[in-house]
Design a protein around this motif. Structure first.
Motif, PDB file in Angstrom:
ATOM      1  N   VAL A 344       0.906  -1.281  -0.004  1.00 45.86           N
ATOM      2  CA  VAL A 344       0.175   0.194  -0.015  1.00 45.86           C
ATOM      3  C   VAL A 344       0.764   1.226   0.079  1.00 45.86           C
ATOM      4  CG1 VAL A 344      -1.684   1.317   1.303  1.00 45.86           C
ATOM      5  CG2 VAL A 344      -1.926  -1.295   1.137  1.00 45.86           C
ATOM      6  N   PHE A 345       1.992   1.336   0.641  1.00 44.30           N
ATOM      7  CA  PHE A 345       2.735   2.273   0.748  1.00 44.30           C
ATOM      8  C   PHE A 345       3.490   2.583  -0.735  1.00 44.30           C
ATOM      9  CE2 PHE A 345       7.404   3.573   1.226  1.00 44.30           C
ATOM     10  CZ  PHE A 345       7.297   4.956   1.477  1.00 44.30           C
ATOM     11  N   GLY A 346       3.859   1.313  -1.598  1.00 45.38           N
ATOM     12  CA  GLY A 346       4.219   1.624  -2.748  1.00 45.38           C
ATOM     13  C   GLY A 346       3.171   2.207  -3.620  1.00 45.38           C
ATOM     14  N   PHE A 347       1.801   1.679  -3.617  1.00 47.82           N
ATOM     15  CA  PHE A 347       0.851   1.999  -4.093  1.00 47.82           C
ATOM     16  C   PHE A 347       0.948   3.742  -4.197  1.00 47.82           C
ATOM     17  CE2 PHE A 347      -3.558   3.526  -4.378  1.00 47.82           C
ATOM     18  CZ  PHE A 347      -3.996   2.728  -5.781  1.00 47.82           C
ATOM     19  N   SER A 348       1.126   4.323  -3.206  1.00 46.47           N
ATOM     20  CA  SER A 348       1.009   5.754  -3.260  1.00 46.47           C
ATOM     21  C   SER A 348       2.104   6.507  -4.198  1.00 46.47           C
ATOM     22  CB  SER A 348       1.319   6.401  -1.761  1.00 46.47           C
ATOM     23  OG  SER A 348       2.734   6.093  -1.499  1.00 46.47           O
ATOM     24  N   PHE A 349       3.232   5.645  -4.335  1.00 48.54           N
ATOM     25  CA  PHE A 349       4.118   6.379  -5.168  1.00 48.54           C
ATOM     26  C   PHE A 349       3.706   5.858  -6.718  1.00 48.54           C
ATOM     27  CE2 PHE A 349       6.900   6.825  -1.732  1.00 48.54           C
ATOM     28  CZ  PHE A 349       7.586   8.133  -2.026  1.00 48.54           C
ATOM     29  N   ALA A 350       3.183   4.779  -6.986  1.00 47.65           N
ATOM     30  CA  ALA A 350       2.811   4.333  -8.378  1.00 47.65           C
ATOM     31  C   ALA A 350       1.491   5.036  -8.661  1.00 47.65           C
ATOM     32  CB  ALA A 350       2.401   2.985  -8.302  1.00 47.65           C
ATOM     33  N   ALA A 351       0.604   5.458  -7.855  1.00 46.52           N
ATOM     34  CA  ALA A 351      -0.540   6.475  -8.415  1.00 46.52           C
ATOM     35  C   ALA A 351      -0.045   7.666  -8.527  1.00 46.52           C
ATOM     36  CB  ALA A 351      -1.608   6.080  -6.991  1.00 46.52           C
ATOM     37  N   ALA A 352       0.806   8.165  -7.848  1.00 44.93           N
ATOM     38  CA  ALA A 352       1.489   9.479  -7.826  1.00 44.93           C
ATOM     39  C   ALA A 352       2.091   9.760  -9.379  1.00 44.93           C
ATOM     40  CB  ALA A 352       2.377  10.167  -6.798  1.00 44.93           C
ATOM     41  N   ALA A 353       2.635   8.583  -9.841  1.00 43.03           N
ATOM     42  CA  ALA A 353       3.370   8.480 -11.228  1.00 43.03           C
ATOM     43  C   ALA A 353       2.383   9.014 -12.442  1.00 43.03           C
ATOM     44  CB  ALA A 353       4.051   7.296 -11.226  1.00 43.03           C
ATOM     45  N   LEU A 354       1.071   8.444 -11.745  1.00 44.74           N
ATOM     46  CA  LEU A 354       0.076   8.836 -13.105  1.00 44.74           C
ATOM     47  C   LEU A 354      -0.603  10.094 -12.888  1.00 44.74           C
ATOM     48  CD1 LEU A 354      -1.849   5.002 -13.343  1.00 44.74           C
ATOM     49  CD2 LEU A 354      -0.223   5.996 -14.848  1.00 44.74           C
ATOM     50  N   VAL A 355      -0.754  10.356 -11.847  1.00 47.81           N
ATOM     51  CA  VAL A 355      -1.734  11.541 -11.292  1.00 47.81           C
ATOM     52  C   VAL A 355      -0.771  13.006 -11.723  1.00 47.81           C
ATOM     53  CG1 VAL A 355      -2.769  12.899  -9.646  1.00 47.81           C
ATOM     54  CG2 VAL A 355      -3.283  10.423  -9.724  1.00 47.81           C
ATOM     55  N   ALA A 356       0.375  12.669 -11.133  1.00 46.06           N
ATOM     56  CA  ALA A 356       1.354  14.033 -11.220  1.00 46.06           C
ATOM     57  C   ALA A 356       1.429  14.479 -12.873  1.00 46.06           C
ATOM     58  CB  ALA A 356       2.675  13.489 -10.836  1.00 46.06           C
ATOM     59  N   PRO A 357       1.794  13.767 -13.900  1.00 43.54           N
ATOM     60  CA  PRO A 357       1.642  14.595 -14.948  1.00 43.54           C
ATOM     61  C   PRO A 357       0.544  15.014 -15.645  1.00 43.54           C
ATOM     62  CG  PRO A 357       1.850  11.840 -15.185  1.00 43.54           C
ATOM     63  CD  PRO A 357       1.959  12.449 -13.938  1.00 43.54           C
ATOM     64  N   LEU A 358      -0.793  14.323 -14.946  1.00 45.02           N
ATOM     65  CA  LEU A 358      -2.035  14.730 -15.426  1.00 45.02           C
ATOM     66  C   LEU A 358      -2.264  16.140 -15.026  1.00 45.02           C
ATOM     67  CD1 LEU A 358      -4.125  11.375 -15.501  1.00 45.02           C
ATOM     68  CD2 LEU A 358      -3.053  12.828 -17.424  1.00 45.02           C
ATOM     69  N   VAL A 359      -1.990  16.134 -13.766  1.00 44.66           N
ATOM     70  CA  VAL A 359      -2.379  17.387 -12.954  1.00 44.66           C
ATOM     71  C   VAL A 359      -1.728  18.494 -13.272  1.00 44.66           C
ATOM     72  CG1 VAL A 359      -3.089  18.306 -10.643  1.00 44.66           C
ATOM     73  CG2 VAL A 359      -3.860  16.165 -11.104  1.00 44.66           C
ATOM     74  N   GLY A 360      -0.410  18.300 -13.187  1.00 41.38           N
ATOM     75  CA  GLY A 360       0.646  18.988 -13.265  1.00 41.38           C
ATOM     76  C   GLY A 360       0.533  19.916 -14.905  1.00 41.38           C
ATOM     77  N   GLY A 361       0.393  18.774 -15.755  1.00 45.23           N
ATOM     78  CA  GLY A 361       0.187  19.336 -17.194  1.00 45.23           C
ATOM     79  C   GLY A 361      -1.276  20.358 -17.259  1.00 45.23           C
ATOM     80  N   ALA A 362      -2.081  19.959 -16.535  1.00 45.25           N
ATOM     81  CA  ALA A 362      -3.288  20.754 -16.841  1.00 45.25           C
ATOM     82  C   ALA A 362      -3.007  22.107 -16.215  1.00 45.25           C
ATOM     83  CB  ALA A 362      -4.524  19.954 -16.187  1.00 45.25           C
ATOM     84  N   VAL A 363      -2.494  21.979 -14.955  1.00 48.55           N
ATOM     85  CA  VAL A 363      -2.374  23.354 -14.318  1.00 48.55           C
ATOM     86  C   VAL A 363      -1.245  24.056 -15.167  1.00 48.55           C
ATOM     87  CG1 VAL A 363      -1.437  24.537 -12.099  1.00 48.55           C
ATOM     88  CG2 VAL A 363      -2.837  22.465 -11.895  1.00 48.55           C
ATOM     89  N   TYR A 364      -0.304  23.429 -15.625  1.00 45.35           N
ATOM     90  CA  TYR A 364       1.019  24.414 -16.204  1.00 45.35           C
ATOM     91  C   TYR A 364       0.208  25.069 -17.378  1.00 45.35           C
ATOM     92  CZ  TYR A 364       5.300  25.544 -18.608  1.00 45.35           C
ATOM     93  OH  TYR A 364       6.196  26.193 -19.244  1.00 45.35           O
ATOM     94  N   ASP A 365      -0.544  24.273 -18.419  1.00 46.98           N
ATOM     95  CA  ASP A 365      -1.113  24.622 -19.617  1.00 46.98           C
ATOM     96  C   ASP A 365      -2.205  25.485 -19.344  1.00 46.98           C
ATOM     97  OD1 ASP A 365       0.393  23.160 -20.844  1.00 46.98           O
ATOM     98  OD2 ASP A 365      -1.065  21.321 -21.437  1.00 46.98           O
ATOM     99  N   GLY A 366      -2.952  25.375 -18.266  1.00 38.46           N
ATOM    100  CA  GLY A 366      -4.105  26.261 -17.967  1.00 38.46           C
ATOM    101  C   GLY A 366      -3.895  27.631 -17.357  1.00 38.46           C
ATOM    102  N   LEU A 367      -3.064  27.439 -16.198  1.00 31.28           N
ATOM    103  CA  LEU A 367      -2.932  28.517 -15.248  1.00 31.28           C
ATOM    104  C   LEU A 367      -1.521  29.168 -15.363  1.00 31.28           C
ATOM    105  CD1 LEU A 367      -5.087  27.145 -12.221  1.00 31.28           C
ATOM    106  CD2 LEU A 367      -5.942  28.587 -14.032  1.00 31.28           C
ATOM    107  N   GLY A 368      -0.586  28.408 -15.793  1.00 31.20           N
ATOM    108  CA  GLY A 368       0.743  28.837 -15.812  1.00 31.20           C
ATOM    109  C   GLY A 368       1.697  28.266 -15.043  1.00 31.20           C
ATOM    110  N   GLY A 369       3.043  28.370 -15.197  1.00 36.43           N
ATOM    111  CA  GLY A 369       4.068  27.695 -14.271  1.00 36.43           C
ATOM    112  C   GLY A 369       3.939  28.311 -13.068  1.00 36.43           C
ATOM    113  N   PRO A 370       3.796  29.733 -12.664  1.00 37.00           N
ATOM    114  CA  PRO A 370       3.589  30.327 -11.181  1.00 37.00           C
ATOM    115  C   PRO A 370       2.694  29.644 -10.534  1.00 37.00           C
ATOM    116  CG  PRO A 370       4.225  31.986 -12.951  1.00 37.00           C
ATOM    117  CD  PRO A 370       3.934  30.825 -13.579  1.00 37.00           C
ATOM    118  N   VAL A 371       1.568  29.421 -11.030  1.00 40.00           N
ATOM    119  CA  VAL A 371       0.507  28.732 -10.086  1.00 40.00           C
ATOM    120  C   VAL A 371       0.746  27.387  -9.819  1.00 40.00           C
ATOM    121  CG1 VAL A 371      -1.832  28.142 -10.293  1.00 40.00           C
ATOM    122  CG2 VAL A 371      -1.379  30.250 -11.358  1.00 40.00           C
ATOM    123  N   LEU A 372       1.176  26.768 -10.858  1.00 42.73           N
ATOM    124  CA  LEU A 372       1.749  25.097 -10.571  1.00 42.73           C
ATOM    125  C   LEU A 372       2.766  24.842  -9.452  1.00 42.73           C
ATOM    126  CD1 LEU A 372       1.956  22.341 -11.263  1.00 42.73           C
ATOM    127  CD2 LEU A 372       3.709  22.595 -13.077  1.00 42.73           C
TER     128      LEU A 372
END
Length: 426
Positions: A344-372
């Motif tokens: 379950v501890f490892g699951f937190s990193f594996a899930a973050a590896a999928l979530v991070a690029p999706l959320v980070g990319g959406a925020v960077y594209d929509g709101l800009g680097g400073p907000v991210l």
């Protein structure tokens, strides 16, 4: 070389032989981990697959990794650590060979999912075995040494892989498979089963993944780890995008990120030794704070030197928390459920590896680097506060586990007694 032995003694002395065989296997396996760093190049250059299909292949590998963390943890508790480690390594080697000989896109897609599953099934079993064989007081430095070996291999593998790739990509798959089998041979010959309750009456080993998910103290730690990992994973997704927007080349990005690996190899062992004197919850809070400062400062970076400075700061945060996290999981998990807790501890990193690029990319594209990057800093500071807030509950949980396990057996009169971790250190 006497001075060197004296300098290393506080870090390496007293750890059991089985740990060092696992450590050696990890180093060999990571030095030969050639396929993943070059997989995208292989799929595009050798197989001529589209970038969209390559993204699907990598996502399939990630999905297999997520499933593997939970499956490997449950199997290592039910069957033992050693069988899961051996099956994972042998099946991974076989998958690598077949994948290297496969050119059909659909077959490649399926095999990469299988590779994500087989290669990551070993992770919770490995961590559970480390917990079984290493005394509680030595776990932080043991996990620190293992983390050091992983990153040393990570620093060497791309260089060797680049040289091997000149003779053809198939050599990457074959040598990667061979080093994986070397690890399996070391486990088979030198590492005995370590599960503390395997074969005991069912009444003493009962438990399931549901019991882990009911542990609110542990789940709070997993949630905080997930927040940390979502920010950390931005160095593989949003960070290279911003560096490209600022005019930096891929080579410059690679050089700057290589600084992360070099720092880990240099500072992990001495920094971890120094941090063992401090309460673990404060160490984790400090780790999150450094990560937040480093990624938060990315909003002002625009030159290679400025980006390198931010990498130094968040790398310190990464190193501080890298060994303490698995040790906390080890302390919080009952012996019969150690594999599931690590899964379950490892699951937190594996899930973050999928979530991070999706959320980070959406925020960077929509709101800009400073907000991210501001959001990354805020999330890390919230995580730091969370570690401090739940410290009393973790301390109580550790005391409860001690009471359940009962008094430790009395050592012989001439034995050297290593102190158990005090709940107050949390």
């Amino acid at each position: 070389m006497g001075w060197l032995r004296r300098a290393l003694a506080p870090t390496v002395a007293g750890l059991p032989p089985a740990f060092w065989w696992l450590w050696a296997g990890t180093l060999v396996n990571r030095v030969g981990a050639f396929v993943l760093p070059f997989l995208a190049f292989y799929l595009t250059d050798e197989l001529d697959l589209t970038p969209a299909f390559v993204g699907l292949v990598l996502a399939t590998f990630g999905f297999g990794s997520i499933v593997a963390t939970l499956l490997g943890g449950s199997l290592s508790d039910r069957l033992g650590r050693r069988p899961v480690l051996l099956f994972s390594q042998v099946s991974t080697a076989a998958t690598l060979v077949v994948l290297g000989l496969t050119t059909t896109p659909v077959a490649v897609l399926v095999l990469c999912g299988v590779l994500g599953l087989t290669s990551n099934t070993a992770r919770p079993a490995f961590s559970a075995m480390m917990t079984d064989i290493v005394p509680a007081d030595d776990r932080v430095r043991a996990f620190s040494l293992n983390y050091w070996a992983i990153n040393l291999g990570f620093a060497i593998a791309p260089v060797l892989g680049g040289l091997l790739a000149k003779s053809g990509y198939l050599s990457l798959f074959l040598v990667d498979a061979a080093t994986t089998l070397v690890f399996a041979v070391l486990v088979f010959l030198r590492v005995p089963e370590s599960h503390p309750t395997l074969g005991a009456p069912r009444s003493t080993t009962a438990g399931s993944l549901v019991d882990v998910l009911r542990d609110r103290v542990f789940l709070s730690f997993v949630l905080l780890t997930f927040g940390f990992a979502v920010v950390f994973m931005q160095h593989l997704s949003s960070l290279p995008v911003q560096m490209g927007d600022d005019g930096l080349s891929p080579a410059q990005y690679g050089t700057i990120i290589a600084l992360n690996g070099a720092l880990i190899v240099i500072v992990t062992v001495p920094l971890t030794r120094w941090l063992q004197r401090y309460p673990r919850s404060r160490v984790l809070a400090t780790s999150s704070a450094f990560l937040g400062l480093g990624f938060g400062a990315t909003m002002w970076a625009s030159t290679p030197a400025e980006y390198a400075a931010t990498v130094v700061v968040w790398t310190v945060g990464e190193v501080i928390g890298a060994a303490v996290g698995p040790a906390i999981v080890a302390d919080l998990s009952p012996p019969a459920l150690r594999g599931r807790y690590q899964g379950v501890f490892g699951f937190s990193f594996a899930a973050a590896a999928l979530v991070a690029p999706l959320v980070g990319g959406a925020v960077y594209d929509g709101l800009g680097g400073p907000v991210l990057w501001t959001g990354c800093a805020v999330l890390c500071f919230i995580t730091a506060a969370g570690h401090l807030a739940v410290a009393p509950a973790r301390s109580r949980r550790l005391a409860e586990l001690r009471a359940m396990e009962g008094p430790a057996p009395q050592p012989p009169s001439d034995a050297v007694v290593m102190p158990e971790p005090d709940p107050a250190e949390w």
